[in-house]
Each structure stands twice: as structure tokens, then as C-alpha cells.
Design a protein around this motif. Structure first.
Motif, PDB file in Angstrom:
ATOM      1  N   ARG A 124       0.822  -1.199   0.000  1.00 43.73           N
ATOM      2  CA  ARG A 124       0.000   0.000   0.000  1.00 43.73           C
ATOM      3  C   ARG A 124       0.862   1.259   0.000  1.00 43.73           C
ATOM      4  O   ARG A 124       0.546   2.257  -0.670  1.00 43.73           O
ATOM      5  N   GLU A 125       1.975   1.228   0.729  1.00 42.50           N
ATOM      6  CA  GLU A 125       2.877   2.382   0.738  1.00 42.50           C
ATOM      7  C   GLU A 125       3.505   2.605  -0.637  1.00 42.50           C
ATOM      8  O   GLU A 125       3.690   3.747  -1.075  1.00 42.50           O
ATOM      9  N   VAL A 126       3.854   1.495  -1.319  1.00 34.88           N
ATOM     10  CA  VAL A 126       4.398   1.645  -2.669  1.00 34.88           C
ATOM     11  C   VAL A 126       3.346   2.257  -3.589  1.00 34.88           C
ATOM     12  O   VAL A 126       3.632   3.161  -4.410  1.00 34.88           O
ATOM     13  N   ALA A 127       2.111   1.769  -3.448  1.00 33.24           N
ATOM     14  CA  ALA A 127       1.038   2.339  -4.264  1.00 33.24           C
ATOM     15  C   ALA A 127       0.843   3.819  -3.945  1.00 33.24           C
ATOM     16  O   ALA A 127       0.598   4.644  -4.847  1.00 33.24           O
ATOM     17  N   MET A 128       0.942   4.163  -2.656  1.00 34.45           N
ATOM     18  CA  MET A 128       0.825   5.577  -2.286  1.00 34.45           C
ATOM     19  C   MET A 128       1.990   6.377  -2.860  1.00 34.45           C
ATOM     20  O   MET A 128       1.816   7.549  -3.245  1.00 34.45           O
ATOM     21  N   SER A 129       3.193   5.777  -2.923  1.00 39.72           N
ATOM     22  CA  SER A 129       4.332   6.472  -3.522  1.00 39.72           C
ATOM     23  C   SER A 129       4.072   6.768  -4.985  1.00 39.72           C
ATOM     24  O   SER A 129       4.359   7.860  -5.503  1.00 39.72           O
TER      25      SER A 129
END
Length: 513
Positions: A50-55
Motif C-alpha cells: 500500500r505504501e508503494v502504491a501511495m508512492s
């Protein structure tokens, strides 16, 4: 306590229960730890994705609304010069990013934990260029650091690779595993101690049952008056162990009743034998006396009558001997105390060998005695009967020409050992275990050729009873060509004197050889 070790294998019920509980508890702890670690790993991986997607989303919002850097940072500007500004935008510490055109990284940088942007080493660019766009993030190792990366294709046809480090996930899972090992290991130790205490407490009733069974098993139930006082205290019939204890108590009650009935029957039988033997002595003495008087009459008697009188005397003598033996056994069974004095066994053996030489001249009698007298504390008359019966047994059950050796020695503990060894045919193996029983005979194994003397089958039984009354032991070892009876007697108590008429007064050993 129900414990035992056989060939290194633990057989204790308590140990097996504790080990089983600990094994199950350890397996449960391992399952919980593995499930927790996998769940945490899955959760952290999902959060990382999810953090990668947010990045990616932040990168997209930092531009013009499309997945591409601002125009002033365009690596493919009209002048062809690469830009020198940052294209990651507002990404968090540890983030990496790269722009891939036609399989070549044209721009790559990372943000360290201090928020400072730096270039990615050239050795890692090939790995970044190899990341293919996919629907799911994937793991990538750069310079020994694990990253969770995602590759997307922008509207300009370039591939943008963005990622976050996986170190936090590995550290968290590693710390969780360490904590689980410490906590669950301590729990296993505590559970082991608790299981040992609880199992010990729960097995105490079973240990009491085993203790009672052990006490009963150590009692001499085969003879004498027996009281089974041991019982399982207060068995709880609601539990399995309590039911076993109740059943054991009931069984002991039945056994005690049966033993009491047996003892009462044996007592009445011994009393009958003793009374009958005592009463038979008088008429037998009268028969022998009248037969002897009839034989001494001056008036001639027919030959048949004379022979009948001889047979009457002989059979009356034999019956008297049998009655005396039965009376002696009855008295010994009743526990009549024996006379106690210092007995010179050397003198008894010499006298018995001399008598045996007269009774059985066809045998070869060899005394094997020490130079010093051998003395014990006991009943001289009964011990003389022991030696006489053993020699009579050898004479009766072996053929003429048999060598009978009578040995006597002093034990290191002060006792005495008497041995009677013959070179006869031996005792059959099936007869050997019961040679000391009453009325036991072994004619099938020990020849009586040339010997018409009848046997009552009580001689060796008297030997065993007399030796037991003296707290000694008697044993037999037999094989073809050699049979040995061994009698061991306890020594003379300290301070008792040797009989003055010892072997020095009369030593016929030389003459008997």
C-alpha cells in the motif's frame, strides 16, 4: 514410585505423561508462533504494498496529473540534456525511483533515512531496468537491501520504477520471532515444572497402589501364617486409580481369607499328623516287642511263621521310622524351638561316615575335613540327622562302588559349609526341583540296583526342615556322574566354647580312607 529405566528408554508413567504434555504444549507454541509470524509478515507486506502504491500516487500528483515528471525535469527534453533536478517528489525516507527508457535507466535516485537524495550505484541499475511492469509489487535486492518495488508505464511510454525498503518488515518479524522464542521457551519451562508437579500429585494414588502391591509381593505367601495388613488408603471410587485401589483392596481381602483358610487347614492337618504319629508309636512298639518275644520262644516254630515274624519286625521297624519322621516334621512345622549349643560338626561328620561305612560297605566313603574343628550353634541331634539322611540318600540311590565324598569347610563369615558329593548317575532334571518335597522319590533317575531298602521320601524333606530351623540353606546340583548337596549353616556366636570331646579325642579319618 512407579519408575524404571530399561535399556536407556524411559518407562516411567510420570515421565511419559510430562514428556507428552510438554511435547503437545511445545507443538502448540510452535504452531502459534509460526501462525503469528506468517500473519504479521503478510500484514506488513500488504502495508508495504500500500505504501508503494501511495508512492506512485504521490509521484503522479507531483507532476501534471499524468505519470511523468514536471516539464523542467523531463529527461528527454527537446535539447536532449538530462535534467539534474529530483523527480521523486514528496516521497518518504528510504524510497527509490528510476526512469527506464528502452531497457536503460536514464535516471535513478534514492532518499536515505536522513531525507537526503542520492544516486543509486551503477551496479544496481541493471536490476532496476529488469523490473517489468506488473499488477503486484515485487521484491528486489539492491546493494544488500531488500526493496518492495512496483513498475508502471506512464502515458509517455516510459517505465517508472518506485519502491520502499523491506528492512522494517524484516526487523519487525525478526524481533517478533525472537520475542516468541524467549516467551514461548519460558512458557514451556514453566509448563514443564507445572506438569511435573501436577502429574506427581495426580499419580500419588497410583504410587500408593504400587506400594501396597510391592509390600504384598514381598510377603512369603507360600507358607506359614500370613497377615495381609497392607491396604490402599481411602481409594476414591470416582477415579480410575481409585477404582483400581478398591479392586486391589477387595482382592487382598479375598486372598487373606483364602490364606487364613489354608493356614487353618494346614494347622489342623499338622495337628492330626502329630497326634496320629504320637498315638501310633505305642502300638508299633508293642507289635515290635511281641514279634521279638515270639522269635525268642524256645519252642520250635514253623519256617513260615518264623519268616512272618521277621517280616512283621522289619515292617514295624520301618513304620516306626516313618512315624518318627512324620512327628519330627510336624514339630518343626509347628515351630518347636530347637536346642541350642555349640556343635562340633567335624565329630558329627566322622561318626556319620563311620556308620555309613558299616551300613554300606560296597560304597567308598571319603571324608574331606579341615585340620581344625568346625563348630556351629545348633541342635546336635538334629544336625546329626541331617548328615545321616544325606549319606543314607547317597547310599540308597546310587549303585555299589559309588564314591561318596563328605566335605566340611568354614565360611569367611564364621559359618560352616557341608557338602555330600557322589559319583552316581545323577538326578533327572524333572525331579531335581522337588527333591526336598515330602514323599518325593527319584527312582527313575537314581538307580537302586542291589539295594532293597525302601525309601519313605521324607529324608531330604527332614534335611530341608532342620536346616531352615537353623536359619541355614540347602541346595542340590546334579548331573550325570556327579550329584552334590550343599548345606550352609550360620556360625557359632562369639564367646561360646568348643565341645571338649572334639575330634581330637577320636579321629577315625585315616581308618576310613
Amino acid at each position: 514410585m512407579v519408575t524404571a529405566r530399561v535399556a536407556g528408554r524411559v518407562r516411567s508413567l510420570r515421565a511419559r505423561l510430562v514428556i507428552t504434555v510438554l511435547l503437545l504444549f511445545t507443538l502448540a507454541c510452535v504452531a502459534i508462533g509460526v501462525a503469528t509470524s506468517i500473519s504479521l509478515q503478510h500484514f506488513l507486506d500488504g502495508r508495504q504494498d500500500r505504501e508503494v502504491a501511495m508512492s506512485v500516487d504521490r509521484f503522479e500528483k507531483s507532476g501534471t496529473g499524468q505519470l511523468r515528471p514536471p516539464p523542467d525535469l523531463d529527461p528527454g527534453g527537446s535539447d536532449g540534456r538530462p535534467f539534474n533536478g529530483s523527480f521523486l517528489g514528496p516521497q518518504g525516507p528510504g524510497s527509490i525511483g528510476a526512469v527506464v527508457r528502452d531497457g536503460t535507466v536514464t535516471r535513478a535516485e534514492l532518499i536515505d533515512q536522513g531525507g537526503v537524495r542520492a544516486d543509486i550505484p551503477a551496479s544496481d541499475l541493471a536490476r532496476l531496468a529488469a523490473v517489468a511492469p506488473d499488477d503486484q509489487p515485487q521484491d528486489l535486492e539492491l546493494s544488500g537491501v531488500e526493496y518492495r518495488v512496483d513498475a508502471v508505464v506512464g502515458s509517455d511510454g516510459l517505465t517508472y520504477v518506485l519502491g520502499r525498503p523491506n528492512d522494517d518488515v524484516s526487523d519487525v518479524v525478526g524481533r517478533l520471532v525472537l520475542i516468541e522464542v524467549v516467551v514461548l521457551g519460558g512458557a514451556v519451562i514453566v509448563a514443564g515444572v507445572a506438569a511435573t508437579v501436577l502429574v506427581r500429585r495426580e499419580l500419588r494414588p497410583l504410587e500408593r497402589v504400587a506400594g501396597v502391591a510391592g509390600q504384598v509381593g514381598a510377603l512369603p505367601l507360600d507358607r506359614g501364617e500370613v497377615h495381609l495388613a497392607a491396604r490402599v488408603p481411602d481409594p476414591d471410587p470416582r477415579t480410575e486409580v481409585g477404582q483400581v485401589g478398591t479392586a486391589l483392596n477387595r482382592m487382598l481381602d479375598n486372598v487373606e481369607g483364602a490364606l487364613a483358610a489354608r493356614q487353618d487347614s494346614e494347622t489342623r492337618l499338622r495337628r492330626f499328623v502329630a497326634d496320629a504319629s504320637h498315638e501310633l508309636r505305642t502300638p508299633l512298639a508293642a507289635i515290635r516287642g511281641y514279634a521279638e518275644l515270639s522269635r525268642r520262644e524256645r519252642d520250635p516254630v514253623p519256617p513260615g511263621t518264623a519268616h512272618a515274624l521277621v517280616r512283621i519286625s522289619s515292617q514295624a521297624e520301618r513304620m516306626s521310622t516313618l512315624v518318627e519322621d512324620l512327628l519330627l516334621l510336624a514339630r518343626l512345622d509347628a515351630g518347636r524351638p530347637l536346642e541350642r549349643a555349640t556343635v562340633d560338626l567335624t565329630r558329627l561328620v566322622l561318626d556319620a561316615v563311620g556308620d555309613a561305612h558299616v551300613a554300606g560297605p560296597a560304597h567308598r566313603w571319603v571324608p574331606d575335613l579341615p585340620d581344625e574343628p568346625v563348630t556351629v550353634d545348633g541342635d546336635a541331634g538334629r544336625l546329626a540327622q541331617v548328615v545321616t539322611n544325606l549319606l543314607a540318600n547317597a547310599r540308597t540311590h546310587t549303585p555299589e562302588g559309588t564314591t561318596v565324598t563328605v566335605g566340611l569347610a568354614t565360611d569367611p563369615g564364621g559359618g560352616a559349609t557341608l557338602t555330600v558329593t557322589d559319583s552316581g548317575p545323577g538326578i533327572a532334571p524333572e525331579v531335581l526341583p522337588r527333591v526336598f518335597e515330602r514323599f518325593a522319590r527319584g527312582e527313575a533317575s537314581r538307580t537302586r540296583a542291589g539295594n532293597d531298602t525302601p525309601s519313605t521320601g521324607l529324608g531330604l524333606a527332614i534335611v530341608s526342615a532342620v536346616v531352615s530351623a537353623h536359619h541355614g540353606t540347602v541346595a542340590v546340583d546334579s548331573g550325570p556322574g556327579r550329584t552334590t548337596f550343599t548345606v550352609r549353616l550360620p556360625g557359632t556366636p562369639p564367646g561360646t566354647a568348643t565341645s571338649p570331646d572334639g575330634p581330637a579325642a577320636r579321629d577315625p579319618r585315616t581308618a576310613l580312607r
